[in-house]
Design a protein around this motif. Sequence first.
Motif, PDB file in Angstrom:
ATOM      1  N   VAL A   1      30.313 148.565  89.630  1.00 59.76           N
ATOM      2  CA  VAL A   1      30.891 147.432  88.909  1.00 59.76           C
ATOM      3  C   VAL A   1      29.762 146.458  88.599  1.00 59.76           C
ATOM      4  N   ARG A   2      29.608 146.141  87.323  1.00 58.17           N
ATOM      5  CA  ARG A   2      28.503 145.292  86.897  1.00 58.17           C
ATOM      6  C   ARG A   2      29.000 143.915  86.474  1.00 58.17           C
ATOM      7  N   THR A   3      28.127 142.961  86.581  1.00 56.59           N
ATOM      8  CA  THR A   3      28.445 141.580  86.207  1.00 56.59           C
ATOM      9  C   THR A   3      27.397 141.065  85.233  1.00 56.59           C
ATOM     10  N   GLY A   4      27.788 140.040  84.486  1.00 58.14           N
ATOM     11  CA  GLY A   4      26.891 139.387  83.538  1.00 58.14           C
ATOM     12  C   GLY A   4      27.127 137.899  83.522  1.00 58.14           C
ATOM     13  N   PRO A   5      26.200 137.146  82.992  1.00 57.82           N
ATOM     14  CA  PRO A   5      26.360 135.684  82.962  1.00 57.82           C
ATOM     15  C   PRO A   5      27.505 135.269  82.052  1.00 57.82           C
ATOM     16  N   VAL A   6      28.179 134.222  82.428  1.00 60.09           N
ATOM     17  CA  VAL A   6      29.287 133.677  81.639  1.00 60.09           C
ATOM     18  C   VAL A   6      28.718 132.793  80.543  1.00 60.09           C
ATOM     19  N   ARG A   7      29.187 133.005  79.318  1.00 58.19           N
ATOM     20  CA  ARG A   7      28.767 132.199  78.174  1.00 58.19           C
ATOM     21  C   ARG A   7      29.782 131.089  77.934  1.00 58.19           C
ATOM     22  N   ARG A   8      29.301 129.887  77.791  1.00 60.08           N
ATOM     23  CA  ARG A   8      30.162 128.741  77.556  1.00 60.08           C
ATOM     24  C   ARG A   8      29.713 128.011  76.294  1.00 60.08           C
ATOM     25  N   PRO A   9      30.644 127.347  75.616  1.00 63.46           N
ATOM     26  CA  PRO A   9      30.246 126.592  74.418  1.00 63.46           C
ATOM     27  C   PRO A   9      29.252 125.492  74.759  1.00 63.46           C
ATOM     28  N   ARG A  10      28.251 125.372  73.939  1.00 59.83           N
ATOM     29  CA  ARG A  10      27.239 124.341  74.170  1.00 59.83           C
ATOM     30  C   ARG A  10      27.821 122.965  73.846  1.00 59.83           C
ATOM     31  N   ARG A  11      27.424 121.990  74.638  1.00 63.54           N
ATOM     32  CA  ARG A  11      27.935 120.638  74.456  1.00 63.54           C
ATOM     33  C   ARG A  11      27.526 120.095  73.087  1.00 63.54           C
ATOM     34  N   VAL A  12      28.425 119.304  72.499  1.00 66.67           N
ATOM     35  CA  VAL A  12      28.200 118.731  71.176  1.00 66.67           C
ATOM     36  C   VAL A  12      28.315 117.219  71.274  1.00 66.67           C
ATOM     37  N   VAL A  13      27.378 116.522  70.654  1.00 64.20           N
ATOM     38  CA  VAL A  13      27.381 115.062  70.560  1.00 64.20           C
ATOM     39  C   VAL A  13      27.305 114.709  69.078  1.00 64.20           C
ATOM     40  N   VAL A  14      28.251 113.921  68.610  1.00 61.61           N
ATOM     41  CA  VAL A  14      28.342 113.584  67.191  1.00 61.61           C
ATOM     42  C   VAL A  14      28.180 112.085  67.035  1.00 61.61           C
ATOM     43  N   LEU A  15      27.300 111.670  66.129  1.00 61.06           N
ATOM     44  CA  LEU A  15      27.105 110.267  65.784  1.00 61.06           C
ATOM     45  C   LEU A  15      27.265 110.132  64.281  1.00 61.06           C
ATOM     46  N   CYS A  16      28.249 109.347  63.866  1.00 62.88           N
ATOM     47  CA  CYS A  16      28.557 109.216  62.441  1.00 62.88           C
ATOM     48  C   CYS A  16      28.366 107.783  61.988  1.00 62.88           C
ATOM     49  N   ASP A  17      27.732 107.650  60.850  1.00 63.93           N
ATOM     50  CA  ASP A  17      27.455 106.353  60.241  1.00 63.93           C
ATOM     51  C   ASP A  17      28.698 105.873  59.496  1.00 63.93           C
ATOM     52  N   VAL A  18      29.141 104.650  59.811  1.00 65.39           N
ATOM     53  CA  VAL A  18      30.310 104.070  59.138  1.00 65.39           C
ATOM     54  C   VAL A  18      29.922 102.754  58.457  1.00 65.39           C
ATOM     55  N   SER A  19      28.699 102.666  57.997  1.00 69.85           N
ATOM     56  CA  SER A  19      28.243 101.454  57.322  1.00 69.85           C
ATOM     57  C   SER A  19      28.761 101.430  55.889  1.00 69.85           C
ATOM     58  N   ARG A  20      28.381 100.386  55.143  1.00 69.77           N
ATOM     59  CA  ARG A  20      28.889 100.238  53.788  1.00 69.77           C
ATOM     60  C   ARG A  20      28.398 101.357  52.868  1.00 69.77           C
ATOM     61  N   SER A  21      27.179 101.819  53.040  1.00 69.45           N
ATOM     62  CA  SER A  21      26.675 102.889  52.182  1.00 69.45           C
ATOM     63  C   SER A  21      27.382 104.224  52.440  1.00 69.45           C
ATOM     64  N   MET A  22      28.086 104.325  53.573  1.00 68.93           N
ATOM     65  CA  MET A  22      28.814 105.549  53.919  1.00 68.93           C
ATOM     66  C   MET A  22      30.323 105.342  53.847  1.00 68.93           C
ATOM     67  N   GLU A  23      30.763 104.350  53.084  1.00 68.81           N
ATOM     68  CA  GLU A  23      32.183 104.036  53.041  1.00 68.81           C
ATOM     69  C   GLU A  23      33.006 105.193  52.499  1.00 68.81           C
ATOM     70  N   ALA A  24      32.503 105.900  51.492  1.00 70.83           N
ATOM     71  CA  ALA A  24      33.258 107.015  50.903  1.00 70.83           C
ATOM     72  C   ALA A  24      33.334 108.209  51.842  1.00 70.83           C
ATOM     73  N   GLN A  25      32.356 108.378  52.723  1.00 70.86           N
ATOM     74  CA  GLN A  25      32.318 109.525  53.620  1.00 70.86           C
ATOM     75  C   GLN A  25      32.840 109.216  55.022  1.00 70.86           C
ATOM     76  N   ALA A  26      33.089 107.957  55.331  1.00 67.65           N
ATOM     77  CA  ALA A  26      33.421 107.579  56.707  1.00 67.65           C
ATOM     78  C   ALA A  26      34.695 108.260  57.183  1.00 67.65           C
ATOM     79  N   ARG A  27      35.751 108.221  56.386  1.00 66.45           N
ATOM     80  CA  ARG A  27      37.020 108.803  56.840  1.00 66.45           C
ATOM     81  C   ARG A  27      36.917 110.317  56.981  1.00 66.45           C
ATOM     82  N   ALA A  28      36.213 110.973  56.082  1.00 67.47           N
ATOM     83  CA  ALA A  28      36.044 112.422  56.205  1.00 67.47           C
ATOM     84  C   ALA A  28      35.243 112.762  57.458  1.00 67.47           C
ATOM     85  N   TYR A  29      34.228 111.955  57.782  1.00 72.99           N
ATOM     86  CA  TYR A  29      33.452 112.207  58.985  1.00 72.99           C
ATOM     87  C   TYR A  29      34.278 111.948  60.241  1.00 72.99           C
TER      88      TYR A  29
END
Length: 403
Positions: A219-247
Amino acid sequence: MSFLPAVDRAAFAVAFADRLRQHGVAVELTATQDFVRALVAVPPVSRTALYWSARVTLVRRRPDLTRFDEVFGAVFGEALLSLDPNARRDGARSGPRGGDARSPAPGEPYDVSGASGDRRGLPWVTLPPVVADADRRDDVELAVPQRLPSDLAGVLNTPFEQLDAVQAQLLGRWLERALREWPVRRSRRFAVRPGGPRVAIRETAAQARRTGWDPVHLVRTGPVRRPRRVVVLCDVSRSMEAQARAYLHLMRALALTTHAEVFAFATSLTRLTTTLGNRSTEAALEEATERVADRFGGTRIAHCLSTLLASHHGGTVRGAVVLIGSDGWDGDPPERLAAAMARLRRRAHLVVWLNPRAATPGFVPRTTTMAAALPYVDLLLPADTFGDLLRVPGEVARHVRRR
């Protein structure tokens, strides 16, 4: 060769089941679905094959066999009564459902006409009933309607500023269901896996008890794969007003599917991980909008990155995939942004910058702040449409595999 060429199987099955119900045969929705699957799995090549496919799937009670034969015979011409002599017994005959329905006398045929009294068989397509005569106009040219893609598929590559609130909300829900693929990492835990690099001693010994303590099966074993952690930083300034809600929709999708840490920034940093985890999309976005007090104002990317790295959330960046959604306009000096990006790059596994301006043909980062941040960015991706956001996980996964 099929007995029913160019026929809508679902419409045919529904119409035939409805005709059976009108004459006392109890046909459930599950039976109709089974009939459609039978027509798909084994297309009938003759009337006999169609008879047995319909009878096996639609008739669940023995007393209904006689009525089924009568209806089938009226629809397709000659009834195939000789196929099953047992179904013609007098004891198998039962009256139609309903209190005022009259059971036919022995030897009297059933009235198998449709609801309108016609005996022309079944319609091949489901059509609405005619309630009035249409106005015939000779000067109007009739044309076949053109098949168009769905509304969501049509606006998938539409820029954010051209979408209304309803379309953005529908595409946001689509984004939540579509973001399932994400890079994984190797954890310290091992689990039983065929072809693994290690031999599991305990499990192998347990298997050896069945073979006289001779370890025939390893019986063989292998390492468990887990999703890599994600950190998201989104700009919500005036220049990104059109994209803010989608982000915000992107942040919510990642927070729900990958348990990501999400932040919004303009002149200050705001953590939205718990807020965007609300079950209701509308409530989550509304609460997130209220919490970001400095939205549609100035931009201080370097200050917000330094705040994140110096806070107790800075440890979440270590070994994570960091997504920064911004157009690169910054009020801080370029050298300060370069220093913050250098610190971020040393901690993170991968730094991805989502820039809505990058979708422009011949895009070149002309701002000094964006040019200062690019040396520390592993992947620069356009993010001007929901289609671009859907392609982000695949691009990140391919880049991680190449590394």
